[in-house]
Design an enzyme around this catalytic site. Structure first.
Site, PDB file in Angstrom:
ATOM      1  N   GLY A   9       0.816  -1.204   0.000  1.00 29.00           N
ATOM      2  CA  GLY A   9       0.000   0.000   0.000  1.00 29.00           C
ATOM      3  C   GLY A   9       0.849   1.252   0.000  1.00 29.00           C
ATOM      4  N   GLY A  10       2.166   1.086  -0.049  1.00 26.75           N
ATOM      5  CA  GLY A  10       3.085   2.215  -0.096  1.00 26.75           C
ATOM      6  C   GLY A  10       3.590   2.483  -1.497  1.00 26.75           C
ATOM      7  CB  VAL A  11       5.404   5.405  -2.887  1.00 25.22           C
ATOM      8  CG1 VAL A  11       6.581   5.499  -1.929  1.00 25.22           C
ATOM      9  CG2 VAL A  11       5.780   5.905  -4.273  1.00 25.22           C
ATOM     10  CG  ASP A  12       9.485   2.420  -1.399  1.00 21.93           C
ATOM     11  OD1 ASP A  12       9.781   3.339  -2.183  1.00 21.93           O
ATOM     12  OD2 ASP A  12       9.751   2.451  -0.187  1.00 21.93           O
ATOM     13  CB  SER A  13       5.060  -2.418  -2.650  1.00 20.32           C
ATOM     14  OG  SER A  13       3.973  -1.669  -2.167  1.00 20.32           O
ATOM     15  CB  CYS A 101       7.863  -9.718   9.354  1.00 17.78           C
ATOM     16  SG  CYS A 101       6.466  -9.549   8.215  1.00 17.78           S
ATOM     17  CB  CYS A 197       3.287  -3.382  10.988  1.00 18.51           C
ATOM     18  SG  CYS A 197       3.459  -5.167  11.236  1.00 18.51           S
TER      19      CYS A 197
END
Length: 375
Positions: A9-13, A101, A197
């Protein structure tokens, strides 16, 4: 190539997935639901697994025109990440849940399911570089030193790395955001996530208190004199200075730091900063990202995600490694990861179980009782 793109849900992925689409791969996006009761909205830029994040990931996948799924890994995440995190603090150690994780969820559970479904590789937005030559896949630091994430990826083995893709390793973060804006991705200006998280409000001591309870304990100085009281040893980590609230000031007026944590007696030992100087480390459960090194070699070690690497000599022993530092480090705690490098090349990682301060004997504070551990 069929690629499963993990989309947080972030810009990198999102940009990592976009690059794979542009390269002509058959890409499917997947978001990992790691909590049965996620917060509806992130608090600032904390966390990475909220409902808002899943919506952002879906919007990015729709923009890229790729299939998108949400996989529920909440039970496995609790068993393999959250519960061990609590157990490590209960034992007086300082774990890094992001490494676990990556090891157990993102690059074990996801790879396992992805391979079963016929995918060739799993891609993420992590900043690291891979080089597959012959039968060996080597991992290197990212080009952007401020975003390099090789430290938290150093728990991956050769089998996992051979099925991984990190499309952003050769990029600067500023360029990634600019690319997201050009692609019309709504996450182009989204803040990076940080902290743990599953503790989205950032109050780790408070969260641990809910899990472990409060129990009054003692602060003692190096001589064993009681200098204050606390509500539980799990509130502290080795090297900590703030939040001690000691009732008795040091005789020389200098600040004091946490030197040791004893879970059984609920005692926290404090003292001067120079007593935190570490010259040797012992670590267990090594994982070799590249080919296993020789019995003794020189390289660099890093003990925090954004720490400064220092030169070292590494000796391999049954069940672990001994690391002799060329430059002392401060505030190293059992449970932290020692990641070994040869320049930019990631050699492997191991879990710190003991330290040697200022020439003293190795102290195995809260050492895990595992077979083959260095003693």
């Amino acid at each position: 190539m069929r690629v499963l793109a993990a989309m947080s849900g972030g810009v990198d992925s999102a940009v990592a997935a976009a690059r794979l689409v542009a390269a002509g791969h058959d890409v499917t996006g997947v978001h990992l639901a790691l909590s049965r009761t996620p917060l509806a909205y992130r608090e600032g830029s904390r966390g990475c697994c909220s409902l808002e994040d899943s919506f952002d990931a879906r919007r990015a996948a729709d923009r890229l025109g790729i299939p998108f799924y949400v996989w529920d890994f909440s039970q496995r995440f609790a068993e393999e990440v959250i519960h061990p995190f609590i157990d490590e603090y209960r034992a007086g150690r300082t774990p890094n849940p992001c490494l676990r994780c990556n090891e157990r969820i993102k690059f074990a559970a996801v790879l396992e399911r992805g391979m079963d479904l016929g995918f060739d590789a799993v891609a993420t937005g992590h900043y690291a570089r891979l080089d597959a030559t012959g039968d060996l896949t080597r991992m290197y630091r990212a080009i952007d030193p401020g975003k390099d994430q090789s430290y938290v990826l150093a728990v991956l083995n050769q089998d996992q790395l051979s099925h991984c893709l990190f499309p952003l390793g050769d990029s600067l973060k500023t360029d990634v955001r600019a690319e997201a804006a050009r692609l019309g991705l709504s996450v182009a200006d989204k803040p990076d996530s940080y902290d743990i998280c599953f503790i989205p409000d950032g109050d780790t001591p408070g969260w641990l208190t809910d899990q472990l309870g409060e129990q009054t304990g003692e602060f003692r100085d190096e001589t064993g004199t009681v200098v204050g009281h606390h509500d539980g040893y799990h509130h502290f980590t080795i090297g900590q200075r703030r939040g001690l609230h000691l009732g008795t000031p040091a005789a020389d007026g200098r600040p004091r730091y946490v030197l040791d944590i004893e879970p059984v007696s609920n005692t926290v030992t404090v003292g001067p900063g120079e007593d935190l100087e570490v010259h040797h480390l012992e670590a267990i459960r090594p994982v070799w990202c590249s080919a296993a090194p020789g019995a003794s070699w020189r390289g660099q070690v890093q003990v925090r995600a954004h720490g400064t690497p220092v030169g070292c000599r590494v000796q391999i022993a049954p069940g672990g490694v001994r690391i002799d530092l060329e430059t002392s480090l401060r505030g190293v705690a059992p449970g932290q990861a020692a990641v070994l490098y040869d320049g930019d090349l990631v050699i492997g990682s191991a879990t710190i179980c003991g330290t040697d301060r200022a020439g003293t004997d190795i102290a195995h504070a809260g050492q895990p009782g595992v077979d083959g551990a260095l003693r």
